[in-house]
Design a protein around this motif. Structure first.
Motif, PDB file in Angstrom:
ATOM      1  N   ASN A 203     -26.384 -41.100 -12.222  1.00 43.19           N
ATOM      2  CA  ASN A 203     -24.769 -40.576 -11.542  1.00 43.19           C
ATOM      3  C   ASN A 203     -23.811 -41.676 -11.192  1.00 43.19           C
ATOM      4  O   ASN A 203     -24.017 -42.333 -10.420  1.00 43.19           O
ATOM      5  CB  ASN A 203     -25.625 -39.506 -10.022  1.00 43.19           C
ATOM      6  CG  ASN A 203     -25.016 -39.207  -9.254  1.00 43.19           C
ATOM      7  OD1 ASN A 203     -23.775 -39.605  -9.190  1.00 43.19           O
ATOM      8  ND2 ASN A 203     -25.569 -38.754  -8.202  1.00 43.19           N
ATOM      9  N   GLY A 204     -22.691 -41.645 -11.898  1.00 44.91           N
ATOM     10  CA  GLY A 204     -21.244 -42.233 -11.346  1.00 44.91           C
ATOM     11  C   GLY A 204     -21.238 -42.676 -10.316  1.00 44.91           C
ATOM     12  O   GLY A 204     -20.960 -44.045  -9.757  1.00 44.91           O
ATOM     13  N   ILE A 205     -21.452 -41.489  -9.430  1.00 45.51           N
ATOM     14  CA  ILE A 205     -21.331 -41.633  -7.844  1.00 45.51           C
ATOM     15  C   ILE A 205     -21.806 -42.807  -7.011  1.00 45.51           C
ATOM     16  O   ILE A 205     -21.619 -44.482  -6.397  1.00 45.51           O
ATOM     17  CB  ILE A 205     -21.684 -40.756  -7.396  1.00 45.51           C
ATOM     18  CG1 ILE A 205     -20.316 -39.342  -7.648  1.00 45.51           C
ATOM     19  CG2 ILE A 205     -21.282 -40.786  -5.634  1.00 45.51           C
ATOM     20  CD1 ILE A 205     -19.519 -40.462  -7.470  1.00 45.51           C
ATOM     21  N   LYS A 206     -23.191 -43.299  -8.188  1.00 52.06           N
ATOM     22  CA  LYS A 206     -24.492 -44.144  -7.091  1.00 52.06           C
ATOM     23  C   LYS A 206     -24.129 -45.770  -7.376  1.00 52.06           C
ATOM     24  O   LYS A 206     -24.973 -46.313  -7.192  1.00 52.06           O
ATOM     25  CB  LYS A 206     -25.864 -43.997  -7.740  1.00 52.06           C
ATOM     26  CG  LYS A 206     -26.405 -42.239  -6.632  1.00 52.06           C
ATOM     27  CD  LYS A 206     -27.577 -42.067  -7.441  1.00 52.06           C
ATOM     28  CE  LYS A 206     -27.877 -41.031  -6.950  1.00 52.06           C
ATOM     29  NZ  LYS A 206     -29.267 -40.401  -7.252  1.00 52.06           N
ATOM     30  N   LEU A 207     -23.398 -45.803  -8.535  1.00 50.85           N
ATOM     31  CA  LEU A 207     -23.536 -46.498  -9.632  1.00 50.85           C
ATOM     32  C   LEU A 207     -21.888 -47.486  -8.811  1.00 50.85           C
ATOM     33  O   LEU A 207     -21.814 -48.895  -9.003  1.00 50.85           O
ATOM     34  CB  LEU A 207     -22.895 -46.848 -10.828  1.00 50.85           C
ATOM     35  CG  LEU A 207     -23.702 -46.226 -11.387  1.00 50.85           C
ATOM     36  CD1 LEU A 207     -23.231 -46.288 -13.208  1.00 50.85           C
ATOM     37  CD2 LEU A 207     -25.026 -47.089 -11.454  1.00 50.85           C
ATOM     38  N   LEU A 208     -20.839 -46.475  -7.706  1.00 51.33           N
ATOM     39  CA  LEU A 208     -19.841 -47.045  -7.238  1.00 51.33           C
ATOM     40  C   LEU A 208     -19.895 -48.477  -6.778  1.00 51.33           C
ATOM     41  O   LEU A 208     -19.255 -49.102  -6.521  1.00 51.33           O
ATOM     42  CB  LEU A 208     -19.040 -46.471  -6.358  1.00 51.33           C
ATOM     43  CG  LEU A 208     -18.564 -44.703  -7.267  1.00 51.33           C
ATOM     44  CD1 LEU A 208     -18.124 -43.725  -6.757  1.00 51.33           C
ATOM     45  CD2 LEU A 208     -17.473 -45.573  -7.880  1.00 51.33           C
ATOM     46  N   GLU A 209     -21.507 -48.461  -5.247  1.00 45.29           N
ATOM     47  CA  GLU A 209     -21.247 -49.764  -4.903  1.00 45.29           C
ATOM     48  C   GLU A 209     -21.787 -51.029  -5.442  1.00 45.29           C
ATOM     49  O   GLU A 209     -21.546 -51.819  -4.789  1.00 45.29           O
ATOM     50  CB  GLU A 209     -22.636 -49.893  -3.644  1.00 45.29           C
ATOM     51  CG  GLU A 209     -22.301 -50.142  -2.918  1.00 45.29           C
ATOM     52  CD  GLU A 209     -23.386 -49.830  -1.637  1.00 45.29           C
ATOM     53  OE1 GLU A 209     -24.114 -50.539  -0.961  1.00 45.29           O
ATOM     54  OE2 GLU A 209     -23.702 -49.140  -1.495  1.00 45.29           O
ATOM     55  N   SER A 210     -22.476 -50.514  -6.722  1.00 40.51           N
ATOM     56  CA  SER A 210     -22.345 -52.282  -7.148  1.00 40.51           C
ATOM     57  C   SER A 210     -21.441 -52.029  -8.049  1.00 40.51           C
ATOM     58  O   SER A 210     -21.324 -53.748  -8.793  1.00 40.51           O
ATOM     59  CB  SER A 210     -23.528 -51.854  -8.294  1.00 40.51           C
ATOM     60  OG  SER A 210     -24.996 -51.539  -7.605  1.00 40.51           O
ATOM     61  N   TYR A 211     -20.595 -51.540  -8.405  1.00 36.29           N
ATOM     62  CA  TYR A 211     -19.827 -51.877  -9.685  1.00 36.29           C
ATOM     63  C   TYR A 211     -18.134 -51.714  -8.822  1.00 36.29           C
ATOM     64  O   TYR A 211     -17.813 -50.518  -9.303  1.00 36.29           O
ATOM     65  CB  TYR A 211     -19.155 -51.111 -10.859  1.00 36.29           C
ATOM     66  CG  TYR A 211     -20.908 -51.325 -11.403  1.00 36.29           C
ATOM     67  CD1 TYR A 211     -21.375 -52.403 -12.111  1.00 36.29           C
ATOM     68  CD2 TYR A 211     -22.283 -50.665 -11.352  1.00 36.29           C
ATOM     69  CE1 TYR A 211     -22.422 -52.700 -12.835  1.00 36.29           C
ATOM     70  CE2 TYR A 211     -23.534 -50.860 -11.781  1.00 36.29           C
ATOM     71  CZ  TYR A 211     -23.442 -51.467 -12.334  1.00 36.29           C
ATOM     72  OH  TYR A 211     -25.108 -52.291 -13.067  1.00 36.29           O
ATOM     73  N   PRO A 212     -17.140 -52.213  -8.244  1.00 39.82           N
ATOM     74  CA  PRO A 212     -16.119 -52.606  -7.904  1.00 39.82           C
ATOM     75  C   PRO A 212     -14.973 -51.914  -8.676  1.00 39.82           C
ATOM     76  O   PRO A 212     -13.908 -51.337  -8.508  1.00 39.82           O
ATOM     77  CB  PRO A 212     -15.752 -53.414  -6.818  1.00 39.82           C
ATOM     78  CG  PRO A 212     -16.434 -54.583  -7.654  1.00 39.82           C
ATOM     79  CD  PRO A 212     -17.923 -53.915  -8.068  1.00 39.82           C
TER      80      PRO A 212
END
Length: 365
Positions: A203-212
């Motif tokens: 789920n790409g949305i959940k990765l956003l916080e870790s990868y700006p």
């Protein structure tokens, strides 16, 4: 008048043939379109009602910031409103990213068989597209990483990939993101994410916080059934969204699109039912392809790419004459067609026509 030199030979995007055009050309009354990955069940009844209710407001400009829809989507995704930008389909977000970030000579990396709009927009801006061969129809992330240079600006990953329908598992994607330089943008196109049932999918949305440096693209055109209204969105850090927003045209999404998307988003029961029906359709088609001894890529969206063992253009034409529109012309897969997963009745009609065509073409089935 002299156009930009880099667009003189730029190919024009060719969508699936319209139903109306096929009926007129071939004198057919009944045509089934399985070419553009549209939802065969249409949009939610509540979305239709919201669109009708908005007809009295056609004289008004839309909200240029789509504030109400942005707030609802932010709540649905678990992000802030500042993380979201809307576009005329997610296609426009792709164009805006290219406009905002590419300078002539910049490099951008993508698969060699994927959504063609990545390359066409890079070409328009004078960027250099590095096309990396797929591995068994799937993004080869290690090979893509190996092509990163100091000139690399953006990497595109279509997940599920269009046209092959394959996915990049979460573990592989995270390993890749950890290795990509922080100054390189990674655009994760998840247009078909709502159809995926594989538990390894990210789920790409959940990765956003870790990868700006990550941007996630999604759309209301596919499972939400609002393709005609052209509304999609990008999700990223507020800094990236702010930059993309600077090159966005005003009023780029309509009142009807915003109203329809808002109501469609609220009807997640409809989304779940469409996902269930699509999964059943995939199983139906896969079983028939196995019976016909036709190889196919694993399907994770709402389409399947299948090897018809003859030039795809010939099969396309023969199916067209029977009132079935599919997609051919994939340069690296000359014997493959891409077919949208239709309703059970549409799938049955397609298989019947395909079997007849293959037999006429001398294919042992």
């Amino acid at each position: 008048m002299n156009p930009k030199p880099n667009i003189v030979n730029l190919p024009v995007y060719k969508p699936g043939k319209p139903i109306e055009e096929v009926k007129k050309e071939l004198g057919l009354n009944d045509v089934i379109k399985l070419a553009s990955n549209e939802n065969p069940y249409g949009s939610s009844p509540s979305a239709k009602a919201a669109i009708l209710a908005e007809l009295d407001n056609l004289y008004l400009y839309p909200d240029g910031s789509a504030a109400e829809l942005t707030s609802a989507l932010a709540g649905h995704l678990g992000v802030k409103s500042g993380n979201i930008i809307f576009g005329c389909g997610s296609d426009e977000i792709i164009a805006l990213i290219a406009r905002a970030f590419f300078l002539p000579g910049d490099e951008t990396i993508m698969a060699d068989q994927t959504f063609s709009v990545y390359k066409s927009n890079a070409d328009i801006e004078g960027a250099v597209s590095i096309e990396v061969p797929l591995a068994d129809g799937t993004h080869d992330l290690d090979a893509m990483l190996a092509r990163v240079t100091e000139r690399t600006k953006v990497i595109w990953i279509c997940n599920p990939n269009n046209p092959t329908g394959t996915i990049v598992p979460e573990e592989a994607l995270i390993t890749f993101l950890n290795a990509v330089p922080s100054g390189v943008m990674v655009v994760l196109d998840e247009a078909y994410c709502e159809y995926v049932t594989d538990l390894s999918y990210s789920n790409g949305i959940k990765l956003l916080e870790s990868y700006p440096n990550l941007v996630v693209l999604r759309t209301f055109s596919k499972i939400y059934g609002l393709a005609a209204l052209r509304i999609g969105y990008g999700v990223a850090s507020p800094q990236i969204i702010s930059l993309i927003n600077k090159v966005r045209e005003p009023f780029n999404t309509s009142r009807l699109a915003q109203a329809g998307a808002l109501a469609a988003l609220a009807d997640q029961e409809y989304v779940q039912e469409c996902r269930r029906l699509n999964s059943a359709g995939i199983l139906q088609l896969q079983a028939e392809f196995k019976r016909l001894d036709l190889a196919f890529f694993p399907a994770h969206g709402n389409f399947i790419m299948v090897d018809v063992r003859k030039p795809a253009a010939d099969i396309f034409d023969a199916l067209l004459r029977r009132g079935i529109i599919v997609r051919a012309g994939h340069k690296l897969y000359p014997t493959y067609i891409r077919v949208t997963v239709g309703s059970a009745e549409q799938n049955k009609a397609f298989i019947t026509a395909l079997e007849q065509v293959l037999q006429e073409q001398g294919v042992q089935v």
